[in-house]
Design a protein around this motif. Structure first.
Motif, PDB file in Angstrom:
ATOM      1  N   LYS A 196      24.378  82.836  25.657  1.00 10.91           N
ATOM      2  CA  LYS A 196      25.371  83.898  24.884  1.00 10.91           C
ATOM      3  C   LYS A 196      26.302  82.907  24.204  1.00 10.91           C
ATOM      4  O   LYS A 196      26.704  83.184  23.143  1.00 10.91           O
ATOM      5  N   SER A 200      26.169  83.294  20.119  1.00 12.02           N
ATOM      6  CA  SER A 200      27.331  83.832  19.755  1.00 12.02           C
ATOM      7  C   SER A 200      28.076  83.244  18.619  1.00 12.02           C
ATOM      8  O   SER A 200      28.443  83.580  17.642  1.00 12.02           O
ATOM      9  N   PHE A 239      19.456  88.410  19.690  1.00  9.34           N
ATOM     10  CA  PHE A 239      20.793  88.238  18.769  1.00  9.34           C
ATOM     11  C   PHE A 239      20.422  88.613  17.424  1.00  9.34           C
ATOM     12  O   PHE A 239      21.650  89.343  16.737  1.00  9.34           O
TER      13      PHE A 239
END
Length: 357
Positions: A196, A200, A239
């Motif tokens: 993550k 991100s 994602f």
């Protein structure tokens, strides 16, 4: 925090206290390279993270950019991914991709605005900075025949993750291979929290790029190529759910020796490895996974979200190969790009690599 301070600390600790008898031993050459690297890295990252901060304060609109159907090129190193990136990247109507200077020196919108302003100023005073960059490129190209690079040339975007100290390149290029394993088997071994954090940050960089080039309403598809994304196909789809993935396959008898040779060149560039071609066992293990895993994962994806390109097809008929990619992804081929393809399609047939191994 996005930056991997723990990874940087481990890198430094292993260099200083664990390198004896290894291929990343602290020879005088290695020490000088490390000192140069730390100084340059600190200066670049100070500018980069200042730029990120300015983006978040004054240009937070970039966060609203919708990354629509990005296209990612994956495959083993030395399989033709760079050539395909640069060929598709010439279609600036359909795609936008990052040049090396954007990846390494200006990932933030603020930095790119400053660079454009400096470029205008440089032009008015006779282009001294432009001439300096050209001289650097020529020197680099003379010494590096294995992989041609340039600040104004589209390049793989895994180097964005240098800015968070979270890329396979750090550990492979430095020869600290015991730290490379989670990145080599990203989907299965990288902890969820790390995935993550890394992805991100990467997605924010893509949003910044799209915003810098076209604002919030840009219609181009982001185009990225990254061999080290081969073990993270599942994470890419997580994602970027509507992503399109191109997997480039080349005979391993060509890719594996070439990549072992390239790693040996890089290790000798940054130090004095004890063992010649010391990365061969790692490359064999990596290639075994990177050849099989992407195909297994892509078989589970909708047919219109991936395509497989054979290197020999790309070399022998680049024009038709590109047209097949556009058909697979239901993309419109611009007329001016189609004409350019006819000329570009002849080049790979006549290409002879200077990389001898």
């Amino acid at each position: 925090m996005a930056f991997n301070l723990g990874g940087l600390a481990r890198f430094t600790h292993k260099q200083l206290f664990k390198s004896s008898g290894t291929n990343y031993r602290l020879s005088p050459k290695r020490i000088s390279r490390l000192l140069t690297f730390y100084v340059v890295f600190f200066v670049v990252e100070l500018a980069t993270w200042t730029g990120f901060l300015m983006d978040n304060v004054f240009l937070e609109e970039y966060r609203q950019v919708d990354v629509k159907q990005p296209v990612f090129i994956v495959g083993n190193p030395r399989s033709g991914t760079s050539f395909l990136l640069r060929l598709l990247g010439k279609d600036t109507t359909t795609f936008t991709c990052m040049d090396m200077w954007e990846v390494l020196l200006a990932p933030s919108v603020t930095q790119r605005q400053i660079v454009r302003w400096l470029g205008g100023l440089d032009k008015t005073i006779g282009r001294p900075l432009d001439k300096l960059a050209l001289a650097w490129r020529r020197q680099w190209q003379e010494n590096n025949v294995a992989h041609r690079m340039g600040l104004r040339v589209p390049e793989e975007d895994q180097y964005l993750l240098l800015h968070t100290w979270s890329t396979l390149a750090i550990w492979v290029f430095s020869g600290i291979l015991d730290e490379a394993r989670p990145y080599t088997y990203f989907d299965s071994l990288m902890p969820a929290a790390e995935k993550k954090r890394i992805m991100s940050f990467y997605k924010r960089c893509v949003q910044r790029h799209l915003y810098a080039h076209a604002g919030r309403e840009g219609r181009q598809h982001y185009l990225g190529k990254n061999p080290s994304a081969s073990p993270k196909v599942d994470t890419l789809y997580e994602f970027f759910p509507d992503a399109k993935i191109i997997y480039v396959a080349r005979n391993p008898l060509d890719t594996i020796p070439s990549y072992i040779s390239l790693l040996d060149y890089e290790w000798r560039l940054f130090g004095d490895p004890i063992e010649p071609f010391g990365g061969r066992d790692y490359v064999l293990e990596m290639a075994r996974h990177w050849y099989t895993y992407p195909l297994e994962r892509l078989e589970k994806a909708p047919p219109d979200q991936y395509t497989i390109v054979r290197f020999n097809d790309l070399v022998n008929d680049a024009e038709q190969t590109v047209m097949d990619i556009y058909d697979s992804f239901d993309l419109e081929l611009p007329l001016d790009y189609a004409r350019m393809l006819e000329e570009e399609g002849e080049r790979p047939r006549n290409y002879g690599s200077e990389h001898k191994y």
